[in-house]
Write a protein that holds these residues in place. Structure first.
Motif, PDB file in Angstrom:
ATOM      1  N   PRO A   1       0.834  -1.213   0.000  1.00 48.52           N
ATOM      2  CA  PRO A   1       0.000   0.000   0.000  1.00 48.52           C
ATOM      3  C   PRO A   1       0.868   1.262   0.000  1.00 48.52           C
ATOM      4  O   PRO A   1       2.010   1.251   0.465  1.00 48.52           O
ATOM      5  N   PRO A   2       0.312   2.352  -0.508  1.00 48.30           N
ATOM      6  CA  PRO A   2       1.094   3.601  -0.577  1.00 48.30           C
ATOM      7  C   PRO A   2       1.371   4.171   0.812  1.00 48.30           C
ATOM      8  O   PRO A   2       0.718   3.808   1.780  1.00 48.30           O
ATOM      9  N   VAL A   3       2.324   5.091   0.886  1.00 53.83           N
ATOM     10  CA  VAL A   3       2.664   5.744   2.159  1.00 53.83           C
ATOM     11  C   VAL A   3       1.748   6.927   2.438  1.00 53.83           C
ATOM     12  O   VAL A   3       1.692   7.417   3.564  1.00 53.83           O
ATOM     13  N   ALA A   4       1.038   7.401   1.412  1.00 49.92           N
ATOM     14  CA  ALA A   4       0.070   8.492   1.536  1.00 49.92           C
ATOM     15  C   ALA A   4      -1.036   8.219   0.519  1.00 49.92           C
ATOM     16  O   ALA A   4      -0.847   7.423  -0.407  1.00 49.92           O
ATOM     17  N   ASN A   5      -2.177   8.863   0.683  1.00 47.77           N
ATOM     18  CA  ASN A   5      -3.276   8.652  -0.260  1.00 47.77           C
ATOM     19  C   ASN A   5      -2.830   8.903  -1.691  1.00 47.77           C
ATOM     20  O   ASN A   5      -2.091   9.851  -1.967  1.00 47.77           O
ATOM     21  N   VAL A   6      -3.311   8.035  -2.577  1.00 45.27           N
ATOM     22  CA  VAL A   6      -3.068   8.160  -4.016  1.00 45.27           C
ATOM     23  C   VAL A   6      -4.428   8.277  -4.689  1.00 45.27           C
ATOM     24  O   VAL A   6      -5.307   7.437  -4.477  1.00 45.27           O
ATOM     25  N   TYR A   7      -4.589   9.325  -5.488  1.00 43.93           N
ATOM     26  CA  TYR A   7      -5.849   9.582  -6.172  1.00 43.93           C
ATOM     27  C   TYR A   7      -5.654   9.406  -7.673  1.00 43.93           C
ATOM     28  O   TYR A   7      -4.751  10.003  -8.251  1.00 43.93           O
ATOM     29  N   LEU A   8      -6.510   8.585  -8.279  1.00 42.66           N
ATOM     30  CA  LEU A   8      -6.494   8.432  -9.732  1.00 42.66           C
ATOM     31  C   LEU A   8      -7.491   9.402 -10.333  1.00 42.66           C
ATOM     32  O   LEU A   8      -8.618   9.540  -9.833  1.00 42.66           O
ATOM     33  N   THR A   9      -7.082  10.055 -11.400  1.00 40.45           N
ATOM     34  CA  THR A   9      -7.955  10.994 -12.092  1.00 40.45           C
ATOM     35  C   THR A   9      -7.668  10.935 -13.585  1.00 40.45           C
ATOM     36  O   THR A   9      -6.576  10.520 -13.997  1.00 40.45           O
ATOM     37  N   ASN A  10      -8.646  11.326 -14.377  1.00 39.56           N
ATOM     38  CA  ASN A  10      -8.419  11.484 -15.816  1.00 39.56           C
ATOM     39  C   ASN A  10      -8.501  12.953 -16.202  1.00 39.56           C
ATOM     40  O   ASN A  10      -8.583  13.311 -17.367  1.00 39.56           O
ATOM     41  N   GLU A  11      -8.473  13.820 -15.192  1.00 38.25           N
ATOM     42  CA  GLU A  11      -8.482  15.270 -15.405  1.00 38.25           C
ATOM     43  C   GLU A  11      -7.226  15.680 -16.178  1.00 38.25           C
ATOM     44  O   GLU A  11      -6.171  15.072 -16.029  1.00 38.25           O
ATOM     45  N   LEU A  12      -7.337  16.689 -17.000  1.00 33.36           N
ATOM     46  CA  LEU A  12      -6.184  17.185 -17.738  1.00 33.36           C
ATOM     47  C   LEU A  12      -5.094  17.654 -16.780  1.00 33.36           C
ATOM     48  O   LEU A  12      -5.379  18.265 -15.742  1.00 33.36           O
ATOM     49  N   TYR A  13      -3.877  17.387 -17.159  1.00 30.22           N
ATOM     50  CA  TYR A  13      -2.711  17.719 -16.334  1.00 30.22           C
ATOM     51  C   TYR A  13      -2.738  19.177 -15.872  1.00 30.22           C
ATOM     52  O   TYR A  13      -2.550  19.472 -14.696  1.00 30.22           O
ATOM     53  N   GLU A  14      -2.956  20.092 -16.803  1.00 34.04           N
ATOM     54  CA  GLU A  14      -2.947  21.514 -16.463  1.00 34.04           C
ATOM     55  C   GLU A  14      -4.014  21.849 -15.428  1.00 34.04           C
ATOM     56  O   GLU A  14      -3.791  22.663 -14.534  1.00 34.04           O
ATOM     57  N   ASN A  15      -5.177  21.221 -15.548  1.00 38.16           N
ATOM     58  CA  ASN A  15      -6.261  21.461 -14.592  1.00 38.16           C
ATOM     59  C   ASN A  15      -5.896  20.954 -13.197  1.00 38.16           C
ATOM     60  O   ASN A  15      -6.204  21.609 -12.197  1.00 38.16           O
TER      61      ASN A  15
END
Length: 146
Positions: free
Chosen positions: A103-117
């Motif tokens: 498991p990660p050491v901190a929360n990991v969020y997956l998104t498909n939002e544009l990088y710049e956003n």
């Protein structure tokens, strides 16, 4: 090199991936850049843009689990959270495998939002407005000896 690295907006640090991993040393350089962030002794947020990344070899999943295990031993833990930008189901499957094993050491969020956003919303303090597809939470490994 399969990644670029930008810490100009620190505490937001950006890794952008392009193409495929050329060699073990290429991947090791990526891990070293990540680990070097702990030398600042300051909290940070990681953003990984995988939209232009080719399919990584499965061996790098196991190298990543070993790296996460190493990071877990760092005290204090400066990594606050991570955002992984992806639209690729294969990448998501590999992430699920990695975080199942370690498991990660901190929360990991997956998104498909544009990088710049993502960057703009993080910079403006509007991270609640980033659409989240999935979340991986810190925890103990399923197999503690790994």
């Amino acid at each position: 090199m399969f990644f670029s690295y930008d810490e100009e907006k620190f505490p937001i640090v950006i890794f952008k991936f392009d193409g495929h991993i050329q060699s073990n040393s290429d991947f090791d350089l990526f891990l070293k850049k990540w680990e070097d962030l702990y030398k600042y002794n300051k909290k940070f947020i990681l953003v990984f843009d995988t939209l232009n990344m080719d399919f990584p070899h499965i061996k790098y999943c196991f190298k990543m689990t070993a790296f996460i295990k190493k990071l877990r031993k760092k005290d204090p833990q400066y990594l606050q959270k991570s955002y992984i930008i992806t639209e690729n189901n294969f990448v998501v499957s590999l992430l699920k495998l990695i975080f199942f094993i370690q498991p990660p050491v901190a929360n990991v969020y997956l998104t498909n939002e544009l990088y710049e956003n993502v960057i703009n919303k993080l910079t403006d303090g509007n991270s609640d407005n980033i659409p989240i597809l999935d979340t991986f939470h810190p925890g103990n490994p399923v197999l503690p000896f790994l």
